[in-house]
Design an enzyme around this catalytic site. Structure first.
Site, mmCIF file in Angstrom:
data_model
loop_
_atom_site.group_PDB
_atom_site.id
_atom_site.type_symbol
_atom_site.label_atom_id
_atom_site.label_comp_id
_atom_site.label_asym_id
_atom_site.label_seq_id
_atom_site.Cartn_x
_atom_site.Cartn_y
_atom_site.Cartn_z
ATOM 1 N N ALA A 97 0.671 -1.313 0.019
ATOM 2 C CA ALA A 97 -0.032 0.046 -0.007
ATOM 3 C C ALA A 97 0.734 1.222 0.115
ATOM 4 O O ALA A 97 0.492 2.321 0.035
ATOM 5 C CB ALA A 97 -0.831 -0.048 1.146
ATOM 6 N N ASN A 152 1.832 -4.179 7.649
ATOM 7 C CA ASN A 152 2.700 -4.757 6.791
ATOM 8 C C ASN A 152 3.490 -3.520 6.119
ATOM 9 O O ASN A 152 4.912 -3.878 5.845
ATOM 10 C CB ASN A 152 2.081 -5.506 5.812
ATOM 11 C CG ASN A 152 1.763 -6.933 6.069
ATOM 12 O OD1 ASN A 152 2.275 -7.445 6.843
ATOM 13 N ND2 ASN A 152 0.466 -7.135 5.769
ATOM 14 N N HIS A 176 -1.092 6.965 4.646
ATOM 15 C CA HIS A 176 0.142 6.517 5.023
ATOM 16 C C HIS A 176 1.118 7.724 4.664
ATOM 17 O O HIS A 176 0.809 8.387 3.339
ATOM 18 C CB HIS A 176 0.556 5.528 4.041
ATOM 19 C CG HIS A 176 -0.207 4.181 3.943
ATOM 20 N ND1 HIS A 176 -0.439 3.283 5.117
ATOM 21 C CD2 HIS A 176 -1.014 3.805 2.951
ATOM 22 C CE1 HIS A 176 -1.249 2.466 4.831
ATOM 23 N NE2 HIS A 176 -1.771 2.623 3.622
#
Length: 268
Positions: free
Chosen positions: A124, A190, A220
């Site tokens: 991601a 992750n 993020h």
């Protein structure tokens, strides 16, 4: 072009999205197998042109060019070592499992002994190429913030005494390093593990986990500062329709990694 033979470990939301994309590819003759636990309910959802596999013996007989793990940390511990021992390359989606130093060392040793390879996708996140370039900088500081809506953290919020439906301000669930974060949130971070492995390591990678009622996606934020310069990267991913803890883009990231694996030109 030679047909590709791939095996997916697991068939959850991410693997299902990936399988659909692989089976829609225009290249003829591709073969797709799926390694499932005996009796897995996922077997009933497999597309007709997927071959169900029950164990490593059947996987070896299928003779894949590439194995893709998309089944969680337990699959990295339970199935990936055997695939590496067969000399196969394995693309690992559940990178957070590698926060376990002993597991990582064992997987690397098995790969070296038998000719297998561990392949780690960006998932991601973006910007890992920059992080790899500055990982040995003498003045490097690296920090990652995960910011997701309450739907992604319902159980965690309730455990802390918050009502997920009435949250009116951001709540910091965690602040520490990447090794602690990956251990505390095995289904969610992750990205933090990928960042740590690309960069200066788990202990030297800072992580903040924030639940934000104003967040409209999985955000993020990565900040890297060193003598070479500064990177500040923000990515807002849409949550997976079937799993709000995961970003929808993860399946496409795995597809991009698979395409790179087979491509004559590789972007590093």
């Amino acid at each position: 072009m030679k047909p590709r033979r791939l095996v997916l470990i697991g068939f959850g939301a991410i693997a299902g999205d990936l399988a659909a994309a692989l089976l829609d590819a225009p290249q003829p003759g591709n073969a797709l197998g799926v390694l499932l636990r005996p009796g897995s309910a996922s077997r009933q959802r497999l597309p007709q042109n997927c071959t169900p596999l029950s164990d490593l013996t059947e996987l070896a007989a299928f003779a894949p060019d590439l194995v893709v793990e998309a089944a969680g940390h337990e699959a990295v511990r339970g199935s990936v070592p055997g695939c590496l021992a067969l000399g196969l390359p394995v693309l690992i989606s559940s990178i957070g499992a590698l926060h376990d130093e002993a597991l990582l060392a064992s997987l690397v040793a098995t790969a070296r002994e038998h000719g297998g390879r561990l392949l780690l996708p960006s998932g991601a996140l973006g910007g890992l190429d920059y992080v790899r370039a500055v990982r040995h900088a003498s003045e490097l500081t690296l920090r990652y913030e995960s910011r997701k809506p309450p739907a992604a953290w319902s159980a965690e919020l309730k455990a802390l005494g918050h009502d997920p439906d009435r949250l009116d301000a951001p709540v910091t669930l965690f602040s520490g390093n990447a090794r602690e974060a990956a251990a505390a949130y095995p289904q969610n971070l992750n990205v933090a593990a990928a960042l740590a492995l690309a960069g200066p390591g788990f202990e030297a990678t800072g992580v903040d986990v924030v639940c934000d009622p104003t967040a409209t996606g999985n955000t993020h934020v990565v900040t890297a500062r060193s003598e070479f310069g500064t990177m500040h990267l923000a990515i807002a991913n849409r949550p997976s329709p079937s799993n709000p803890k995961s970003s929808w883009i993860v399946g496409r990231s795995l597809l991009a990694a698979i395409e790179q694996f087979f491509a004559p030109v590789m972007m590093l």
